[in-house]
Design an enzyme around this catalytic site. Sequence first.
Site, PDB file in Angstrom:
ATOM      1  N   THR A  31       1.006  -1.363  -0.138  1.00  0.00           N
ATOM      2  CA  THR A  31      -0.077   0.201   0.064  1.00  0.00           C
ATOM      3  C   THR A  31       1.003   1.336  -0.028  1.00  0.00           C
ATOM      4  OG1 THR A  31      -1.689  -1.153   1.334  1.00  0.00           O
ATOM      5  CG2 THR A  31      -1.981   1.057   1.228  1.00  0.00           C
ATOM      6  N   ARG A  35       7.859  -2.901   2.445  1.00  0.00           N
ATOM      7  CA  ARG A  35       8.102  -2.669   3.930  1.00  0.00           C
ATOM      8  C   ARG A  35       8.265  -4.317   4.399  1.00  0.00           C
ATOM      9  NH1 ARG A  35       3.072   0.887   6.303  1.00  0.00           N
ATOM     10  NH2 ARG A  35       3.702   2.691   5.539  1.00  0.00           N
ATOM     11  N   SER A 126       6.301   3.595   8.385  1.00  0.00           N
ATOM     12  CA  SER A 126       5.319   4.288   9.102  1.00  0.00           C
ATOM     13  C   SER A 126       4.823   3.908  10.641  1.00  0.00           C
ATOM     14  CB  SER A 126       4.136   4.109   8.358  1.00  0.00           C
ATOM     15  OG  SER A 126       2.789   4.686   8.735  1.00  0.00           O
ATOM     16  N   HIS A 127       3.817   3.489  10.834  1.00  0.00           N
ATOM     17  CA  HIS A 127       3.134   3.323  12.037  1.00  0.00           C
ATOM     18  C   HIS A 127       3.833   1.725  12.570  1.00  0.00           C
ATOM     19  CE1 HIS A 127       0.498   1.707   9.044  1.00  0.00           C
ATOM     20  NE2 HIS A 127       0.264   0.576  10.032  1.00  0.00           N
ATOM     21  N   LYS A 139      10.094   4.058   0.494  1.00  0.00           N
ATOM     22  CA  LYS A 139       9.138   4.547  -0.496  1.00  0.00           C
ATOM     23  C   LYS A 139       9.515   5.569  -1.450  1.00  0.00           C
ATOM     24  CE  LYS A 139       5.824   7.180   1.258  1.00  0.00           C
ATOM     25  NZ  LYS A 139       4.515   7.685   1.481  1.00  0.00           N
ATOM     26  N   ASP A 290       2.098   9.392  14.207  1.00  0.00           N
ATOM     27  CA  ASP A 290       2.614   8.343  13.964  1.00  0.00           C
ATOM     28  C   ASP A 290       4.088   8.050  13.756  1.00  0.00           C
ATOM     29  OD1 ASP A 290       2.357   9.029  11.632  1.00  0.00           O
ATOM     30  OD2 ASP A 290       2.281   7.042  10.556  1.00  0.00           O
ATOM     31  N   ASP A 292       6.198   8.038  10.952  1.00  0.00           N
ATOM     32  CA  ASP A 292       6.493   9.061  10.094  1.00  0.00           C
ATOM     33  C   ASP A 292       5.689  10.261  10.228  1.00  0.00           C
ATOM     34  OD1 ASP A 292       4.382   7.687   9.029  1.00  0.00           O
ATOM     35  OD2 ASP A 292       5.305   7.919   6.933  1.00  0.00           O
ATOM     36  N   ASP A 294       2.777  11.192   9.514  1.00  0.00           N
ATOM     37  CA  ASP A 294       1.478  11.505   8.358  1.00  0.00           C
ATOM     38  C   ASP A 294       0.077  11.110   8.860  1.00  0.00           C
ATOM     39  OD1 ASP A 294       1.792   8.855   8.212  1.00  0.00           O
ATOM     40  OD2 ASP A 294       2.183   8.815   5.911  1.00  0.00           O
ATOM     41  N   ARG A 295      -0.122  10.169  10.086  1.00  0.00           N
ATOM     42  CA  ARG A 295      -1.127   9.932  10.608  1.00  0.00           C
ATOM     43  C   ARG A 295      -1.519  10.986  11.849  1.00  0.00           C
ATOM     44  NH1 ARG A 295      -2.365   3.399  10.386  1.00  0.00           N
ATOM     45  NH2 ARG A 295      -1.615   3.217   8.357  1.00  0.00           N
ATOM     46  N   THR A 357      -7.780   2.250  -1.142  1.00  0.00           N
ATOM     47  CA  THR A 357      -7.053   2.492  -0.006  1.00  0.00           C
ATOM     48  C   THR A 357      -5.510   2.682  -0.403  1.00  0.00           C
ATOM     49  OG1 THR A 357      -8.239   1.216   1.653  1.00  0.00           O
ATOM     50  CG2 THR A 357      -5.909   1.527   2.036  1.00  0.00           C
ATOM     51  N   GLU A 376      -8.421   9.318   5.082  1.00  0.00           N
ATOM     52  CA  GLU A 376      -8.826   7.977   5.342  1.00  0.00           C
ATOM     53  C   GLU A 376      -9.030   7.575   6.674  1.00  0.00           C
ATOM     54  OE1 GLU A 376      -5.948   5.516   2.327  1.00  0.00           O
ATOM     55  OE2 GLU A 376      -4.695   6.937   3.243  1.00  0.00           O
ATOM     56  N   GLU A 377      -9.976   6.292   6.792  1.00  0.00           N
ATOM     57  CA  GLU A 377     -10.188   5.818   7.938  1.00  0.00           C
ATOM     58  C   GLU A 377      -8.956   5.420   8.811  1.00  0.00           C
ATOM     59  OE1 GLU A 377      -9.181   2.523   8.746  1.00  0.00           O
ATOM     60  OE2 GLU A 377      -8.530   2.257   6.534  1.00  0.00           O
ATOM     61  N   LYS A 389      -0.508  12.522   3.426  1.00  0.00           N
ATOM     62  CA  LYS A 389      -1.384  12.922   4.563  1.00  0.00           C
ATOM     63  C   LYS A 389      -0.455  13.421   5.489  1.00  0.00           C
ATOM     64  CE  LYS A 389      -1.512   8.064   6.354  1.00  0.00           C
ATOM     65  NZ  LYS A 389      -0.792   7.178   5.348  1.00  0.00           N
ATOM     66  N   ARG A 509      -8.883  -6.733   7.561  1.00  0.00           N
ATOM     67  CA  ARG A 509      -9.380  -5.488   8.165  1.00  0.00           C
ATOM     68  C   ARG A 509     -11.008  -5.741   7.936  1.00  0.00           C
ATOM     69  NH1 ARG A 509      -5.283  -2.929   9.604  1.00  0.00           N
ATOM     70  NH2 ARG A 509      -3.525  -1.926   8.199  1.00  0.00           N
TER      71      ARG A 509
HETATM   72  C1  G16 Z   1      -0.553   3.537   4.443  1.00  0.00           C
HETATM   73  C2  G16 Z   1      -1.191   4.193   3.109  1.00  0.00           C
HETATM   74  C3  G16 Z   1      -2.595   4.707   3.629  1.00  0.00           C
HETATM   75  C4  G16 Z   1      -3.398   3.452   4.098  1.00  0.00           C
HETATM   76  C5  G16 Z   1      -2.890   2.606   5.234  1.00  0.00           C
HETATM   77  C6  G16 Z   1      -3.345   1.289   5.566  1.00  0.00           C
HETATM   78  O1  G16 Z   1      -0.470   4.340   5.467  1.00  0.00           O
HETATM   79  O2  G16 Z   1      -0.475   5.339   2.905  1.00  0.00           O
HETATM   80  O3  G16 Z   1      -2.924   5.120   2.448  1.00  0.00           O
HETATM   81  O4  G16 Z   1      -4.703   3.813   4.383  1.00  0.00           O
HETATM   82  O5  G16 Z   1      -1.444   2.449   4.852  1.00  0.00           O
HETATM   83  O6  G16 Z   1      -3.282   0.654   4.555  1.00  0.00           O
HETATM   84  P1  G16 Z   1      -3.496  -0.867   4.725  1.00  0.00           P
HETATM   85  O7  G16 Z   1      -4.963  -1.151   5.248  1.00  0.00           O
HETATM   86  O8  G16 Z   1      -3.426  -1.480   3.183  1.00  0.00           O
HETATM   87  O9  G16 Z   1      -2.859  -1.429   6.093  1.00  0.00           O
HETATM   88  P2  G16 Z   1       0.739   4.557   6.248  1.00  0.00           P
HETATM   89  O10 G16 Z   1       0.583   5.618   7.445  1.00  0.00           O
HETATM   90  O11 G16 Z   1       1.117   3.076   6.693  1.00  0.00           O
HETATM   91  O12 G16 Z   1       1.805   4.965   5.350  1.00  0.00           O
END
Ligand code: G16
Length: 556
Positions: A31, A35, A126-127, A139, A290, A292, A294-295, A357, A376-377, A389, A509
């Site tokens: 996504t 990773r 990320s998180h 990325k 989070d 990085d 962005d959340r 997503t 996004e959720e 984000k 999910r």
């Molecule tokens: C990434 C993407 C987001 C996505 C999220 C969850 O976020 O940039 O657009 O909504 O993953 O993705 P998934 O449901 O496929 O795990 P981040 O903050 O991890 O870069």
Amino acid sequence: MLHPLRGAIQTGDATVRLVPTTPFTDQKPGTSGLRKKVGVFQQPHYAENFIQSVFDVVAAPAGATLVIGGDGRYHNRTVIQTAIRMAAANGFGRVLVGRGGILSTPAASNLIRARGAFGGLILSASHNPGGPHGDFGIKYNVSNGGPAPEKITDAIFARTKAITEYRLAESPDLDLDGRGSLEVEGMTVEIVDPVEDYAAAMEQLFDFGAIRALIASGFRLRFDAMHAVTGPYAHEILENRLGAPKGTVVHGTPSEDFGGHHPDPNLVHARALYEEMMAPDAPDFGAASDGDGDRNLIIGKGLFVTPSDSLAALAANAHLAPGYAAGLKGIARSMPTSQAADCVAEALGIGCYETPTGWKFFGNLLDAGMATICGEESAGTGSDHVREKDGLWAVLLWLNILAVRKIPVAELMRDHWARYGRNYYARHDYEGVASEGAEALMAGLRGKLEGLPGSHVEGLVVAAADDFAYTDPTDQSISRNQGVRILFEGGSRIVFRLSGTGTEGATLRVYLERYEPADGALDLVTGEALAPLVAAAEAIAGISGHTGRNEPDVIT
Ligand code: G16
């Protein structure tokens, strides 16, 4: 155009080595980039193969500028040194790297745009947890500052499967903590302050005077940086520039393992913040970001604001901030995000776009001027100021709105629901389940889609069911198999999809949404409001049978 090189040779000033390598088969970006566990990235040639594949595919013109930075997690500095050597060997003319190797994802996006860079490498998972046993990621972002679109990530994956060599400049490690510019084999490396350009951009968008006055009036806030990258940004912006008392920002020093915690700003991993915000003497506003940056997580005194509701409330009130005073061009949300923002778009008479997503799907809409705000959720909200984000941006927009409306968060949300109706929402995650079981669950769902409309499940009537496919309105590219949607009469929904960001097994999910119109029941407890949908999800998908789990691991 670079000449093919063999062995260690001199090209002008540069000593460039061509290192023979063999492909890894598992370098498909998910996504959001590639990773993997740190140990996977530590294999000889692993990061190099991926970075060279990126460079081969994007084919930057000689002398181009590249931004490099990361979230400070374990292995960040090592890969940054490698990426700099490889950039020099691949003909880049300038690299901008955040001091200490630090750049939040939105700050990197901002820097790419502000400095006219060709692209950027963002090193982050990320998180996901960090440290030697945690996760790492790479990325690539393109020149609009946003994540590379699918056609590029697909080409990068294809390249990783064919790669035979990579280019590396022979040079010693750089002092990433220094100041100013350095030279690496003819390429300029500028060490930039990670916060400065970003903070200046925020001052352009928001009324810092109004927010300062709000804080000076006794409004109390708490920001949990989760030992991750937003610490330096939040200290500078919230405490130094907006006058919040020292100590407002907690866990504000980035650490390689995020203090041993999981830097995911949700109700599980930011539990202490949640509890503080539910206490009788809670601050007025609580937020977290989070790994990085962005959340975002937004919690008012006594009320958690779901990311989907936050998107809707921000969109409805954005015109109160100077950067959005002219109004919004449109709103975009990922498909599993609740439909609360759609109600706002309808009331404003602007377009609303439903994408798969992944933030990369918003880039074209933002570039085309079709959307101004996206969300996004998964706790991401942002706007056309960058192409990622942006956690602190969301916090500042909230603060600007509260400074103008002068009401508590809970009152603002109640007011919002009374006008637009309420979309009760939760996401149930089943983490690290066996991939075969998860795939079988999704295949089972896809197999029964046709027969679902009209059926009754747990007191709900299925209105429609499909496997979401998206046609990008700007370039007509099609993305299929983006998640199974079950739509019920009355506007409620269940969505099933597999995460594209995990590094172990599969994560299922299940996104649950119940719509109550403005004259409906607006004050229910979310878990109770969603109970029929939880039962319907089990009945339709057979979650426990396929995953061996009776409960989700995380509810957000
Ligand atoms: C990434 C993407 C987001 C996505 C999220 C969850 O976020 O940039 O657009 O909504 O993953 O993705 P998934 O449901 O496929 O795990 P981040 O903050 O991890 O870069």
